[in-house]
Design a protein around this motif. Sequence first.
Motif, PDB file in Angstrom:
ATOM      1  N   LEU A 152       0.829  -1.212   0.000  1.00 27.38           N
ATOM      2  CA  LEU A 152       0.000   0.000   0.000  1.00 27.38           C
ATOM      3  C   LEU A 152       0.862   1.260   0.000  1.00 27.38           C
ATOM      4  CD1 LEU A 152      -2.750  -1.002   2.589  1.00 27.38           C
ATOM      5  CD2 LEU A 152      -3.052  -0.690   0.135  1.00 27.38           C
TER       6      LEU A 152
ATOM      7  N   TYR B 196       1.052   3.794  -3.076  1.00 27.91           N
ATOM      8  CA  TYR B 196       0.638   5.188  -2.917  1.00 27.91           C
ATOM      9  C   TYR B 196       1.752   6.139  -3.336  1.00 27.91           C
ATOM     10  CZ  TYR B 196      -1.616   9.321  -1.144  1.00 27.91           C
ATOM     11  OH  TYR B 196      -2.192  10.560  -1.057  1.00 27.91           O
TER      12      TYR B 196
ATOM     13  N   SER C 163       1.900   6.100  -7.081  1.00 30.33           N
ATOM     14  CA  SER C 163       0.621   6.375  -7.723  1.00 30.33           C
ATOM     15  C   SER C 163       0.631   7.755  -8.382  1.00 30.33           C
ATOM     16  CB  SER C 163      -0.508   6.322  -6.696  1.00 30.33           C
ATOM     17  OG  SER C 163      -1.717   6.746  -7.265  1.00 30.33           O
TER      18      SER C 163
ATOM     19  N   ILE D 168      -2.690  -0.017 -12.952  1.00 33.08           N
ATOM     20  CA  ILE D 168      -3.331  -0.759 -11.859  1.00 33.08           C
ATOM     21  C   ILE D 168      -3.883   0.204 -10.820  1.00 33.08           C
ATOM     22  CG2 ILE D 168      -2.882  -2.318  -9.920  1.00 33.08           C
ATOM     23  CD1 ILE D 168      -0.852  -3.753 -11.801  1.00 33.08           C
ATOM     24  N   ILE D 169      -3.090   1.196 -10.431  1.00 34.64           N
ATOM     25  CA  ILE D 169      -3.532   2.177  -9.433  1.00 34.64           C
ATOM     26  C   ILE D 169      -4.737   2.959  -9.961  1.00 34.64           C
ATOM     27  CG2 ILE D 169      -2.887   4.260  -8.153  1.00 34.64           C
ATOM     28  CD1 ILE D 169      -1.591   1.719  -7.081  1.00 34.64           C
TER      29      ILE D 169
ATOM     30  N   SER E 116      -6.893   1.974 -12.147  1.00 32.19           N
ATOM     31  CA  SER E 116      -8.030   1.043 -12.155  1.00 32.19           C
ATOM     32  C   SER E 116      -8.650   0.919 -10.768  1.00 32.19           C
ATOM     33  CB  SER E 116      -7.594  -0.338 -12.645  1.00 32.19           C
ATOM     34  OG  SER E 116      -7.127  -0.266 -13.955  1.00 32.19           O
ATOM     35  N   ILE E 117      -7.812   0.866  -9.758  1.00 34.41           N
ATOM     36  CA  ILE E 117      -8.317   0.790  -8.378  1.00 34.41           C
ATOM     37  C   ILE E 117      -9.104   2.052  -8.037  1.00 34.41           C
ATOM     38  CG2 ILE E 117      -7.630   0.773  -5.942  1.00 34.41           C
ATOM     39  CD1 ILE E 117      -5.301  -1.099  -6.820  1.00 34.41           C
ATOM     40  N   TRP E 118      -8.550   3.219  -8.394  1.00 33.33           N
ATOM     41  CA  TRP E 118      -9.256   4.474  -8.133  1.00 33.33           C
ATOM     42  C   TRP E 118     -10.592   4.508  -8.870  1.00 33.33           C
ATOM     43  CZ3 TRP E 118      -8.693   7.777  -4.383  1.00 33.33           C
ATOM     44  CH2 TRP E 118      -7.456   7.930  -3.770  1.00 33.33           C
TER      45      TRP E 118
ATOM     46  N   ALA F 193     -12.420   1.997  -9.830  1.00 36.66           N
ATOM     47  CA  ALA F 193     -13.327   1.048  -9.174  1.00 36.66           C
ATOM     48  C   ALA F 193     -13.902   1.648  -7.895  1.00 36.66           C
ATOM     49  CB  ALA F 193     -12.598  -0.264  -8.882  1.00 36.66           C
ATOM     50  N   LEU F 194     -13.082   2.347  -7.142  1.00 38.36           N
ATOM     51  CA  LEU F 194     -13.568   3.000  -5.919  1.00 38.36           C
ATOM     52  C   LEU F 194     -14.582   4.095  -6.234  1.00 38.36           C
ATOM     53  CD1 LEU F 194     -10.278   3.264  -3.836  1.00 38.36           C
ATOM     54  CD2 LEU F 194     -12.252   1.823  -3.340  1.00 38.36           C
TER      55      LEU F 194
ATOM     56  N   THR G 240     -17.832   2.429  -7.363  1.00 39.87           N
ATOM     57  CA  THR G 240     -18.530   1.859  -6.213  1.00 39.87           C
ATOM     58  C   THR G 240     -19.219   2.962  -5.403  1.00 39.87           C
ATOM     59  OG1 THR G 240     -16.920   0.064  -6.103  1.00 39.87           O
ATOM     60  CG2 THR G 240     -18.248   0.451  -4.131  1.00 39.87           C
TER      61      THR G 240
END
Length: 129
Positions: A40, A44, A47, A108-109, A111-113, A115-116, A119
């Motif tokens: 993490l 970060y 990122s 990847i980072i 994509s995570i953001w 997705a968040l 959501t």
Amino acid sequence: MQLIDKLKQQARQLKSEAQVLILAYSDKRTPLSAKIIIGLTVGYLLSPIDLIPDFIPVIGYLDDLLIVPLLITLSIKLIPSVVLTEARQSIKDNPKKIKKNNWIFAAIIISIWLALFYTAYRHFSYLWK
């Protein structure tokens, strides 16, 4: 103003520990909990997106002054001292650069953001109807 400069200097020193964290992450003696926090932390740091954008006056630098040093400090405390000492010595003997232009990692980072955000949008979309 002197306090902010001091905090920035401490943040820079802690960021230099990122290479140590990367080496410690790859060590088999590092516990899983430490590896998760290290992942993490390094994620970060590398990122392309800040939790709080730097263009926001004053609070834009809170992540650089508080969040990043906190994550690095926590990561360092979770790493066994033997592993930490060996990683620091290895960096001292053979300095490496952290690659800032790792587009796969950035994707990847991002994509995570995304997705968040998606959501959160799905969860709170009833507020806009």
